[in-house]
Design a protein around this motif. Structure first.
Motif, PDB file in Angstrom:
ATOM      1  N   GLY A  33       0.978  -1.290  -0.118  1.00  9.56           N
ATOM      2  CA  GLY A  33      -0.027  -0.014  -0.219  1.00  9.56           C
ATOM      3  C   GLY A  33       0.967   1.111  -0.143  1.00  9.56           C
ATOM      4  O   GLY A  33       0.408   2.335   0.137  1.00  9.56           O
ATOM      5  N   GLN A  34       2.126   1.347  -0.177  1.00  7.76           N
ATOM      6  CA  GLN A  34       2.946   2.126  -0.186  1.00  7.76           C
ATOM      7  C   GLN A  34       2.938   3.200  -1.203  1.00  7.76           C
ATOM      8  O   GLN A  34       3.308   4.341  -1.173  1.00  7.76           O
ATOM      9  CB  GLN A  34       4.337   1.770  -0.014  1.00  7.76           C
ATOM     10  CG  GLN A  34       5.083   1.131  -1.435  1.00  7.76           C
ATOM     11  CD  GLN A  34       5.046  -0.232  -1.355  1.00  7.76           C
ATOM     12  OE1 GLN A  34       3.875  -0.912  -0.704  1.00  7.76           O
ATOM     13  NE2 GLN A  34       5.406  -1.019  -2.161  1.00  7.76           N
ATOM     14  N   ASP A  35       2.248   2.787  -2.439  1.00 11.64           N
ATOM     15  CA  ASP A  35       2.127   3.633  -3.484  1.00 11.64           C
ATOM     16  C   ASP A  35       0.804   4.469  -3.736  1.00 11.64           C
ATOM     17  O   ASP A  35       0.630   5.367  -4.566  1.00 11.64           O
ATOM     18  CB  ASP A  35       2.759   3.262  -4.911  1.00 11.64           C
ATOM     19  CG  ASP A  35       1.706   2.340  -5.557  1.00 11.64           C
ATOM     20  OD1 ASP A  35       0.800   1.548  -4.587  1.00 11.64           O
ATOM     21  OD2 ASP A  35       1.639   1.837  -6.635  1.00 11.64           O
ATOM     22  N   GLY A  36      -0.079   3.874  -3.048  1.00 10.20           N
ATOM     23  CA  GLY A  36      -1.377   4.634  -2.864  1.00 10.20           C
ATOM     24  C   GLY A  36      -2.455   3.761  -3.602  1.00 10.20           C
ATOM     25  O   GLY A  36      -2.409   2.476  -3.919  1.00 10.20           O
ATOM     26  N   LEU A  37      -3.318   4.763  -4.201  1.00  8.43           N
ATOM     27  CA  LEU A  37      -4.893   4.445  -4.703  1.00  8.43           C
ATOM     28  C   LEU A  37      -4.721   3.746  -6.090  1.00  8.43           C
ATOM     29  O   LEU A  37      -4.204   4.575  -6.870  1.00  8.43           O
ATOM     30  CB  LEU A  37      -5.785   5.263  -4.476  1.00  8.43           C
ATOM     31  CG  LEU A  37      -7.041   5.278  -5.102  1.00  8.43           C
ATOM     32  CD1 LEU A  37      -8.011   4.095  -4.453  1.00  8.43           C
ATOM     33  CD2 LEU A  37      -7.925   6.289  -5.252  1.00  8.43           C
ATOM     34  N   HIS A  38      -5.307   2.555  -6.205  1.00 12.80           N
ATOM     35  CA  HIS A  38      -5.607   1.978  -7.600  1.00 12.80           C
ATOM     36  C   HIS A  38      -6.793   1.875  -7.944  1.00 12.80           C
ATOM     37  O   HIS A  38      -7.781   1.395  -7.066  1.00 12.80           O
ATOM     38  CB  HIS A  38      -4.513   0.613  -7.792  1.00 12.80           C
ATOM     39  CG  HIS A  38      -3.170   0.928  -7.757  1.00 12.80           C
ATOM     40  ND1 HIS A  38      -2.426   0.952  -8.996  1.00 12.80           N
ATOM     41  CD2 HIS A  38      -2.271   1.098  -6.756  1.00 12.80           C
ATOM     42  CE1 HIS A  38      -1.234   0.908  -8.368  1.00 12.80           C
ATOM     43  NE2 HIS A  38      -0.929   1.110  -7.208  1.00 12.80           N
ATOM     44  N   LEU A  39      -7.338   1.970  -9.358  1.00 17.73           N
ATOM     45  CA  LEU A  39      -8.541   1.813  -9.607  1.00 17.73           C
ATOM     46  C   LEU A  39      -8.740   0.824 -10.775  1.00 17.73           C
ATOM     47  O   LEU A  39      -7.814   0.872 -11.844  1.00 17.73           O
ATOM     48  CB  LEU A  39      -9.238   3.093  -9.911  1.00 17.73           C
ATOM     49  CG  LEU A  39      -9.235   4.252  -8.851  1.00 17.73           C
ATOM     50  CD1 LEU A  39     -10.064   5.461  -9.449  1.00 17.73           C
ATOM     51  CD2 LEU A  39     -10.363   3.787  -7.787  1.00 17.73           C
ATOM     52  N   ASP A  44     -19.350  -5.447 -16.595  1.00 16.69           N
ATOM     53  CA  ASP A  44     -20.122  -6.779 -16.555  1.00 16.69           C
ATOM     54  C   ASP A  44     -20.043  -7.453 -14.982  1.00 16.69           C
ATOM     55  O   ASP A  44     -20.579  -8.270 -14.699  1.00 16.69           O
ATOM     56  CB  ASP A  44     -19.745  -7.857 -17.412  1.00 16.69           C
ATOM     57  CG  ASP A  44     -18.321  -8.313 -17.424  1.00 16.69           C
ATOM     58  OD1 ASP A  44     -17.711  -7.754 -16.576  1.00 16.69           O
ATOM     59  OD2 ASP A  44     -17.976  -9.468 -18.425  1.00 16.69           O
ATOM     60  N   GLY A  45     -19.045  -6.737 -14.272  1.00 16.17           N
ATOM     61  CA  GLY A  45     -18.696  -7.604 -12.917  1.00 16.17           C
ATOM     62  C   GLY A  45     -17.796  -8.746 -12.818  1.00 16.17           C
ATOM     63  O   GLY A  45     -17.417  -9.135 -11.801  1.00 16.17           O
ATOM     64  N   TYR A  46     -17.047  -8.982 -14.200  1.00 19.01           N
ATOM     65  CA  TYR A  46     -16.367 -10.128 -14.092  1.00 19.01           C
ATOM     66  C   TYR A  46     -15.012  -9.767 -14.580  1.00 19.01           C
ATOM     67  O   TYR A  46     -13.894 -10.199 -14.039  1.00 19.01           O
ATOM     68  CB  TYR A  46     -16.970 -11.318 -14.935  1.00 19.01           C
ATOM     69  CG  TYR A  46     -18.268 -11.818 -14.336  1.00 19.01           C
ATOM     70  CD1 TYR A  46     -18.104 -12.783 -13.350  1.00 19.01           C
ATOM     71  CD2 TYR A  46     -19.387 -11.427 -14.698  1.00 19.01           C
ATOM     72  CE1 TYR A  46     -19.325 -13.230 -12.606  1.00 19.01           C
ATOM     73  CE2 TYR A  46     -20.568 -11.791 -14.211  1.00 19.01           C
ATOM     74  CZ  TYR A  46     -20.565 -12.787 -13.179  1.00 19.01           C
ATOM     75  OH  TYR A  46     -21.615 -13.083 -12.689  1.00 19.01           O
ATOM     76  N   THR A  47     -15.064  -8.819 -15.656  1.00 20.31           N
ATOM     77  CA  THR A  47     -13.696  -8.579 -16.162  1.00 20.31           C
ATOM     78  C   THR A  47     -13.283  -7.152 -16.006  1.00 20.31           C
ATOM     79  O   THR A  47     -14.168  -6.321 -16.179  1.00 20.31           O
ATOM     80  CB  THR A  47     -13.794  -8.724 -17.930  1.00 20.31           C
ATOM     81  OG1 THR A  47     -14.123  -9.920 -18.131  1.00 20.31           O
ATOM     82  CG2 THR A  47     -12.593  -8.003 -18.439  1.00 20.31           C
ATOM     83  N   TRP A  48     -12.466  -7.070 -15.266  1.00 17.83           N
ATOM     84  CA  TRP A  48     -11.739  -5.681 -14.632  1.00 17.83           C
ATOM     85  C   TRP A  48     -10.525  -5.504 -15.290  1.00 17.83           C
ATOM     86  O   TRP A  48      -9.527  -5.955 -15.403  1.00 17.83           O
ATOM     87  CB  TRP A  48     -11.625  -5.829 -13.106  1.00 17.83           C
ATOM     88  CG  TRP A  48     -12.982  -6.125 -12.412  1.00 17.83           C
ATOM     89  CD1 TRP A  48     -13.435  -7.560 -12.266  1.00 17.83           C
ATOM     90  CD2 TRP A  48     -13.711  -5.157 -11.868  1.00 17.83           C
ATOM     91  NE1 TRP A  48     -14.612  -7.355 -11.602  1.00 17.83           N
ATOM     92  CE2 TRP A  48     -14.657  -6.099 -11.216  1.00 17.83           C
ATOM     93  CE3 TRP A  48     -13.584  -4.092 -11.714  1.00 17.83           C
ATOM     94  CZ2 TRP A  48     -15.830  -5.537 -10.555  1.00 17.83           C
ATOM     95  CZ3 TRP A  48     -14.863  -3.298 -11.111  1.00 17.83           C
ATOM     96  CH2 TRP A  48     -16.074  -3.911 -10.437  1.00 17.83           C
ATOM     97  N   LYS A  49     -10.599  -4.075 -15.697  1.00 18.57           N
ATOM     98  CA  LYS A  49      -9.379  -3.464 -16.361  1.00 18.57           C
ATOM     99  C   LYS A  49      -8.756  -2.329 -15.473  1.00 18.57           C
ATOM    100  O   LYS A  49      -9.366  -1.294 -15.093  1.00 18.57           O
ATOM    101  CB  LYS A  49      -9.508  -3.114 -17.854  1.00 18.57           C
ATOM    102  CG  LYS A  49      -9.963  -4.127 -18.589  1.00 18.57           C
ATOM    103  CD  LYS A  49     -10.066  -3.831 -20.114  1.00 18.57           C
ATOM    104  CE  LYS A  49     -10.580  -5.078 -21.078  1.00 18.57           C
ATOM    105  NZ  LYS A  49     -10.759  -4.448 -22.436  1.00 18.57           N
ATOM    106  N   GLU A  50      -7.517  -2.211 -15.246  1.00 20.46           N
ATOM    107  CA  GLU A  50      -6.913  -1.353 -14.528  1.00 20.46           C
ATOM    108  C   GLU A  50      -6.763  -0.125 -15.117  1.00 20.46           C
ATOM    109  O   GLU A  50      -6.481   0.073 -16.240  1.00 20.46           O
ATOM    110  CB  GLU A  50      -5.472  -1.548 -13.937  1.00 20.46           C
ATOM    111  CG  GLU A  50      -4.916  -0.684 -12.890  1.00 20.46           C
ATOM    112  CD  GLU A  50      -3.785  -1.427 -12.174  1.00 20.46           C
ATOM    113  OE1 GLU A  50      -3.295  -0.644 -11.278  1.00 20.46           O
ATOM    114  OE2 GLU A  50      -3.188  -2.662 -12.443  1.00 20.46           O
ATOM    115  N   LEU A  51      -7.084   1.183 -14.469  1.00 22.48           N
ATOM    116  CA  LEU A  51      -6.869   2.350 -14.954  1.00 22.48           C
ATOM    117  C   LEU A  51      -5.630   3.172 -14.820  1.00 22.48           C
ATOM    118  O   LEU A  51      -4.684   2.453 -13.938  1.00 22.48           O
ATOM    119  CB  LEU A  51      -8.098   3.472 -14.261  1.00 22.48           C
ATOM    120  CG  LEU A  51      -9.355   3.170 -14.681  1.00 22.48           C
ATOM    121  CD1 LEU A  51     -10.418   3.693 -13.566  1.00 22.48           C
ATOM    122  CD2 LEU A  51      -9.930   3.652 -15.989  1.00 22.48           C
ATOM    123  N   ASN A  52      -5.580   4.230 -15.548  1.00 22.89           N
ATOM    124  CA  ASN A  52      -4.197   4.856 -15.222  1.00 22.89           C
ATOM    125  C   ASN A  52      -2.860   4.215 -15.609  1.00 22.89           C
ATOM    126  O   ASN A  52      -1.771   4.535 -14.919  1.00 22.89           O
ATOM    127  CB  ASN A  52      -4.287   5.364 -13.760  1.00 22.89           C
ATOM    128  CG  ASN A  52      -3.243   6.858 -13.705  1.00 22.89           C
ATOM    129  OD1 ASN A  52      -3.139   7.617 -14.549  1.00 22.89           O
ATOM    130  ND2 ASN A  52      -2.556   6.966 -12.720  1.00 22.89           N
TER     131      ASN A  52
END
Length: 311
Positions: A33-39, A44-52
């Motif tokens: 958790g040292q680098d902070g917030l990830h989104l 559809d609730g099953y396939t998640w792709k990271e932002l930024n």
């Protein structure tokens, strides 16, 4: 009668359009958790792709250890997104910040929720739930106070024997004194509470190590701030699980959790909160994802989020 029928039909169509427009955002941390917030996002609730492009959107700036673990984000009644998180393994406060768009955040501050308890060891995995009936927010977390509870004293990890505590607030400036929220005679962490019609559902982790539990269970109450039932049987399988967060899609509940000993994420789903099916194999999650929560935003908000985060 015809007008009533048309109104109901139009209302159904509007809800359908809103549901189709919804984008789900998963807030989480990586490593310690040292680098902070990830989104991450999903439609559809099953396939998640990271932002930024996998980079943190907010660097932790509060607490002695400057960590941002277990981020919980909810949409407040004021339209803002409110976030709390674990700032340290051993501190008596939690982190807080707010945002209008999930990119630009208010100055971070520490809320010293357990400063009055001289023996308290920690404040882990805080979350927020809004009580619409009373127009208040409840912030709750897990703390160990050695010697406070005899039950579970020797069945946890080392000296830890957690219970769930809470404060309430209307403005995230003034807070009620901390009180005990959940004690059913066992070591408990990672509570996540969602409103469901006229009741509240608490998803929780049984943290008992001896004999081993380390699973997700459910408790319910008609009141947000207390009266929760004894825990259900485990809804997760023969593996250690933590950090539950729930999403309701139509009449189906999906509960996500960290299968942390296997270094992967898992999920179970149900239509009645009693019979659960493991759907972990359906999930596609960002690499390195750890404990987090889900919040729903609109398509317009998502487009703004993409633009502001440089996607």
């Amino acid at each position: 009668m015809k007008k009533v029928f048309l109104f109901v039909l139009l209302l159904g169509l509007l809800n359908s359009v809103m549901a189709q427009d919804a984008v789900y955002i998963f807030s989480f941390f990586k490593d310690n958790g040292q680098d902070g917030l990830h989104l991450a996002y999903s439609r559809d609730g099953y396939t998640w792709k990271e932002l930024n492009n996998g980079r943190s959107l907010l660097t932790p700036a509060t607490g002695d250890d400057k960590l941002m673990r277990d981020p919980c984000i909810i949409r407040g009644a004021d339209g803002l997104f409110h976030m709390v998180w674990t700032v340290s393994w051993k501190e008596k406060g939690i982190g807080y910040a707010s945002s209008a768009d999930l990119v630009h955040w208010s100055p971070q501050k520490s809320i010293p929720v357990m400063a009055h308890e001289t023996g308290a060891l920690n404040c882990w995995a805080p979350e927020i739930t809004y009580d619409a009936a009373h127009k208040t927010y409840m912030i709750y977390w897990a703390t160990t106070i050695p010697g406070r509870f005899a039950a579970g004293e020797s069945s946890g990890d080392g000296k830890y024997n957690h219970r769930i505590y809470y404060v309430t607030t209307r403005d995230f400036v003034q807070f009620t004194p901390a009180k005990l929220l959940y004690d059913q005679g066992f070591n408990v962490i990672d509570a996540s509470i969602v409103p469901d019609r006229r009741r509240f559902i608490m998803f929780l982790k049984d943290e008992t190590r001896t004999p081993p539990q380390k699973n997700i269970r459910i408790a319910t109450s008609k009141k947000l701030t207390g009266g929760y039932s004894k825990p259900s049987a485990p809804i997760t399988g023969n593996y250690w699980a933590e950090g539950p967060t729930a999403l309701k899609l139509g009449n189906k509940w999906i509960v996500y959790f960290d299968r942390y000993m296997q270094h992967r994420y898992g999920a179970v789903e149900s239509t009645d909160l009693e019979n659960w099916v493991d759907v972990s194999d359906k999930l596609s999650m960002p690499a390195g994802i750890r404990h987090g929560t889900v919040v729903t935003i609109t398509g317009k908000e998502f487009e703004h989020l993409l633009h502001e985060s440089g996607e």
